[in-house]
Write a protein that holds these residues in place. Structure first.
Motif, PDB file in Angstrom:
ATOM      1  N   ARG A  26     -24.926  32.944 -43.195  1.00 42.70           N
ATOM      2  CA  ARG A  26     -25.559  32.626 -44.481  1.00 42.70           C
ATOM      3  C   ARG A  26     -24.501  32.215 -45.492  1.00 42.70           C
ATOM      4  O   ARG A  26     -23.487  32.881 -45.646  1.00 42.70           O
ATOM      5  CB  ARG A  26     -26.324  33.851 -44.993  1.00 42.70           C
ATOM      6  CG  ARG A  26     -26.807  33.701 -46.423  1.00 42.70           C
ATOM      7  CD  ARG A  26     -28.283  33.823 -46.572  1.00 42.70           C
ATOM      8  NE  ARG A  26     -28.793  33.997 -47.909  1.00 42.70           N
ATOM      9  CZ  ARG A  26     -28.578  33.205 -48.947  1.00 42.70           C
ATOM     10  NH1 ARG A  26     -27.787  32.189 -48.853  1.00 42.70           N
ATOM     11  NH2 ARG A  26     -29.161  33.432 -50.120  1.00 42.70           N
ATOM     12  N   LEU A  27     -24.761  31.114 -46.178  1.00 41.00           N
ATOM     13  CA  LEU A  27     -23.884  30.620 -47.229  1.00 41.00           C
ATOM     14  C   LEU A  27     -24.602  30.722 -48.571  1.00 41.00           C
ATOM     15  O   LEU A  27     -25.828  30.683 -48.626  1.00 41.00           O
ATOM     16  CB  LEU A  27     -23.505  29.156 -46.961  1.00 41.00           C
ATOM     17  CG  LEU A  27     -22.765  28.879 -45.665  1.00 41.00           C
ATOM     18  CD1 LEU A  27     -22.620  27.380 -45.452  1.00 41.00           C
ATOM     19  CD2 LEU A  27     -21.400  29.559 -45.676  1.00 41.00           C
ATOM     20  N   ARG A  28     -23.833  30.799 -49.648  1.00 44.77           N
ATOM     21  CA  ARG A  28     -24.417  30.899 -50.993  1.00 44.77           C
ATOM     22  C   ARG A  28     -24.549  29.503 -51.607  1.00 44.77           C
ATOM     23  O   ARG A  28     -24.007  29.202 -52.660  1.00 44.77           O
ATOM     24  CB  ARG A  28     -23.566  31.815 -51.849  1.00 44.77           C
ATOM     25  CG  ARG A  28     -23.510  33.212 -51.232  1.00 44.77           C
ATOM     26  CD  ARG A  28     -23.186  34.314 -52.166  1.00 44.77           C
ATOM     27  NE  ARG A  28     -24.070  34.325 -53.317  1.00 44.77           N
ATOM     28  CZ  ARG A  28     -23.668  34.695 -54.530  1.00 44.77           C
ATOM     29  NH1 ARG A  28     -22.432  35.084 -54.727  1.00 44.77           N
ATOM     30  NH2 ARG A  28     -24.504  34.695 -55.542  1.00 44.77           N
ATOM     31  N   ILE A  87     -17.176  27.389 -53.724  1.00 43.87           N
ATOM     32  CA  ILE A  87     -17.897  27.288 -54.994  1.00 43.87           C
ATOM     33  C   ILE A  87     -16.929  26.943 -56.120  1.00 43.87           C
ATOM     34  O   ILE A  87     -17.199  26.073 -56.948  1.00 43.87           O
ATOM     35  CB  ILE A  87     -18.673  28.584 -55.280  1.00 43.87           C
ATOM     36  CG1 ILE A  87     -19.819  28.725 -54.274  1.00 43.87           C
ATOM     37  CG2 ILE A  87     -19.185  28.620 -56.719  1.00 43.87           C
ATOM     38  CD1 ILE A  87     -20.472  30.098 -54.246  1.00 43.87           C
ATOM     39  N   SER A 145     -27.978  25.105 -44.217  1.00 43.82           N
ATOM     40  CA  SER A 145     -27.524  26.397 -43.724  1.00 43.82           C
ATOM     41  C   SER A 145     -28.527  26.874 -42.675  1.00 43.82           C
ATOM     42  O   SER A 145     -29.452  27.632 -42.989  1.00 43.82           O
ATOM     43  CB  SER A 145     -27.400  27.404 -44.872  1.00 43.82           C
ATOM     44  OG  SER A 145     -26.816  28.602 -44.423  1.00 43.82           O
ATOM     45  N   GLU A 161     -27.140  28.017 -52.924  1.00 44.14           N
ATOM     46  CA  GLU A 161     -27.875  27.970 -54.183  1.00 44.14           C
ATOM     47  C   GLU A 161     -26.940  28.195 -55.364  1.00 44.14           C
ATOM     48  O   GLU A 161     -27.051  27.527 -56.394  1.00 44.14           O
ATOM     49  CB  GLU A 161     -28.996  29.029 -54.210  1.00 44.14           C
ATOM     50  CG  GLU A 161     -30.033  28.860 -53.137  1.00 44.14           C
ATOM     51  CD  GLU A 161     -29.658  29.579 -51.837  1.00 44.14           C
ATOM     52  OE1 GLU A 161     -28.580  30.220 -51.748  1.00 44.14           O
ATOM     53  OE2 GLU A 161     -30.446  29.486 -50.880  1.00 44.14           O
ATOM     54  N   LYS A 162     -26.009  29.122 -55.207  1.00 48.36           N
ATOM     55  CA  LYS A 162     -25.047  29.388 -56.276  1.00 48.36           C
ATOM     56  C   LYS A 162     -24.149  28.177 -56.505  1.00 48.36           C
ATOM     57  O   LYS A 162     -23.884  27.799 -57.646  1.00 48.36           O
ATOM     58  CB  LYS A 162     -24.204  30.618 -55.947  1.00 48.36           C
ATOM     59  CG  LYS A 162     -23.219  30.949 -57.047  1.00 48.36           C
ATOM     60  CD  LYS A 162     -22.421  32.199 -56.768  1.00 48.36           C
ATOM     61  CE  LYS A 162     -21.473  32.447 -57.947  1.00 48.36           C
ATOM     62  NZ  LYS A 162     -20.607  33.574 -57.745  1.00 48.36           N
ATOM     63  N   GLU A 163     -23.688  27.564 -55.423  1.00 44.90           N
ATOM     64  CA  GLU A 163     -22.830  26.382 -55.551  1.00 44.90           C
ATOM     65  C   GLU A 163     -23.546  25.268 -56.317  1.00 44.90           C
ATOM     66  O   GLU A 163     -22.997  24.692 -57.259  1.00 44.90           O
ATOM     67  CB  GLU A 163     -22.412  25.890 -54.159  1.00 44.90           C
ATOM     68  CG  GLU A 163     -21.496  24.698 -54.186  1.00 44.90           C
ATOM     69  CD  GLU A 163     -20.978  24.321 -52.809  1.00 44.90           C
ATOM     70  OE1 GLU A 163     -20.496  23.191 -52.666  1.00 44.90           O
ATOM     71  OE2 GLU A 163     -21.043  25.145 -51.868  1.00 44.90           O
ATOM     72  N   ASP A 216     -16.891  31.249 -49.139  1.00 42.13           N
ATOM     73  CA  ASP A 216     -17.895  30.886 -50.138  1.00 42.13           C
ATOM     74  C   ASP A 216     -17.314  30.817 -51.544  1.00 42.13           C
ATOM     75  O   ASP A 216     -17.563  29.866 -52.276  1.00 42.13           O
ATOM     76  CB  ASP A 216     -19.037  31.912 -50.140  1.00 42.13           C
ATOM     77  CG  ASP A 216     -20.248  31.457 -49.351  1.00 42.13           C
ATOM     78  OD1 ASP A 216     -20.266  30.318 -48.840  1.00 42.13           O
ATOM     79  OD2 ASP A 216     -21.197  32.251 -49.256  1.00 42.13           O
ATOM     80  N   ASP A 217     -16.541  31.832 -51.925  1.00 43.38           N
ATOM     81  CA  ASP A 217     -15.993  31.861 -53.285  1.00 43.38           C
ATOM     82  C   ASP A 217     -15.084  30.661 -53.540  1.00 43.38           C
ATOM     83  O   ASP A 217     -15.173  30.024 -54.585  1.00 43.38           O
ATOM     84  CB  ASP A 217     -15.238  33.162 -53.546  1.00 43.38           C
ATOM     85  CG  ASP A 217     -16.161  34.366 -53.632  1.00 43.38           C
ATOM     86  OD1 ASP A 217     -17.369  34.190 -53.864  1.00 43.38           O
ATOM     87  OD2 ASP A 217     -15.662  35.497 -53.458  1.00 43.38           O
ATOM     88  N   SER A 272     -27.566  19.967 -48.763  1.00 44.67           N
ATOM     89  CA  SER A 272     -27.187  21.305 -48.321  1.00 44.67           C
ATOM     90  C   SER A 272     -27.907  21.641 -47.023  1.00 44.67           C
ATOM     91  O   SER A 272     -29.030  21.211 -46.787  1.00 44.67           O
ATOM     92  CB  SER A 272     -27.496  22.350 -49.386  1.00 44.67           C
ATOM     93  OG  SER A 272     -28.874  22.413 -49.614  1.00 44.67           O
TER      94      SER A 272
END
Length: 187
Positions: A16-18, A142, A10, A20-22, A138-139, A8
Motif C-alpha cells: 500500500r502506498l500513500r 511525497i 497501487s 492520496e496524500k501525494e 513514501d515520505d 496513480s
C-alpha cells in the motif's frame, strides 16, 4: 496553461502506498502558488494500460506524473481489470510517450521505485524525465513531489523543480535525496 496529468496505481496485490496524500499535497501546493493560474491538474486513479493511453488522449498534458510502483527492468506497475498488478514494458511506455512528445508533452515524472530504466528510455523522446534509481519510501516520494511542484508553481523551470524536489527530501533529513534522477533529451 499547462496541464499536469497525475496517474496513480497501487494494485491490491502490492504494498500500500500513500498516493492520496501525494496527490493532495501536489494539489494544495499548486493552489497556493503564485503561478497557480498557469496550471491545470487532472487525475486518474487505479490506472490500467488503456486508462493511461486514454488519459493522454483526453487531456493532452504537458506534464505527466506517475505515482505508484516500479519494478526496474519489468516496467511500471499498473492494474489489470481485477485490480491486480500488471507490468507495462519499458519499450511500450517509451513508444507511447514518443507519440505525445510531438503533441506537446514536455516532462514525465516517474515517482516509483526503480524507474530509472523507464526514465532513460522515455528521455530519448521527452525533454525532461525524472525516475528513481533505487527504492524510494513514501515520505521521500511525497516530499520530492511537493518540492518539484512548489518550484514549478513559483515559475521555475524543470531542472530547478527537480533540484527543489531533491532539496525537499534532504531538508526533512530523509537520506534519499539522491534517489531521484533527472534525464534530459540529448538530441
Amino acid at each position: 496553461m499547462k496541464t499536469i496529468l497525475i496517474l496513480s496505481s497501487s494494485p491490491i496485490d502490492g504494498a500500500r502506498l500513500r498516493l492520496e496524500k501525494e496527490v493532495r499535497e501536489i494539489d494544495e501546493g499548486l493552489r497556493r502558488s503564485h503561478k497557480r493560474d498557469q496550471f491545470k491538474l487532472e487525475q486518474k486513479w487505479a490506472v490500467r494500460p488503456d486508462d493511461l493511453r486514454r488519459a493522454l488522449l483526453d487531456f493532452n498534458p504537458q506534464i505527466v506524473h506517475f505515482c505508484g510502483h516500479g519494478s526496474g527492468k519489468n516496467g511500471l506497475i499498473l492494474e489489470d481489470e481485477t485490480g491486480q498488478a500488471q507490468p507495462v514494458p519499458t519499450e511500450a511506455l517509451a513508444n507511447l510517450f514518443k507519440r505525445f512528445a510531438k503533441r506537446g508533452l514536455e516532462c514525465v515524472v516517474l515517482n516509483a521505485c526503480y524507474s530509472e530504466i523507464q526514465a532513460d528510455a522515455i528521455a530519448e523522446h521527452i525533454n525532461y524525465v525524472v525516475g528513481m534509481n533505487d527504492e524510494i519510501g513514501d515520505d521521500a516520494a511525497i516530499k520530492f513531489a511537493v518540492g518539484f511542484y512548489d518550484e514549478l508553481g513559483a515559475g521555475w523551470q524543470y531542472e530547478d523543480a527537480y533540484n527543489g524536489g531533491c532539496d525537499a527530501i534532504a531538508l526533512q533529513g530523509i537520506p534519499e535525496e539522491s534517489t531521484p534522477v533527472l534525464k534530459k533529451k540529448t538530441n
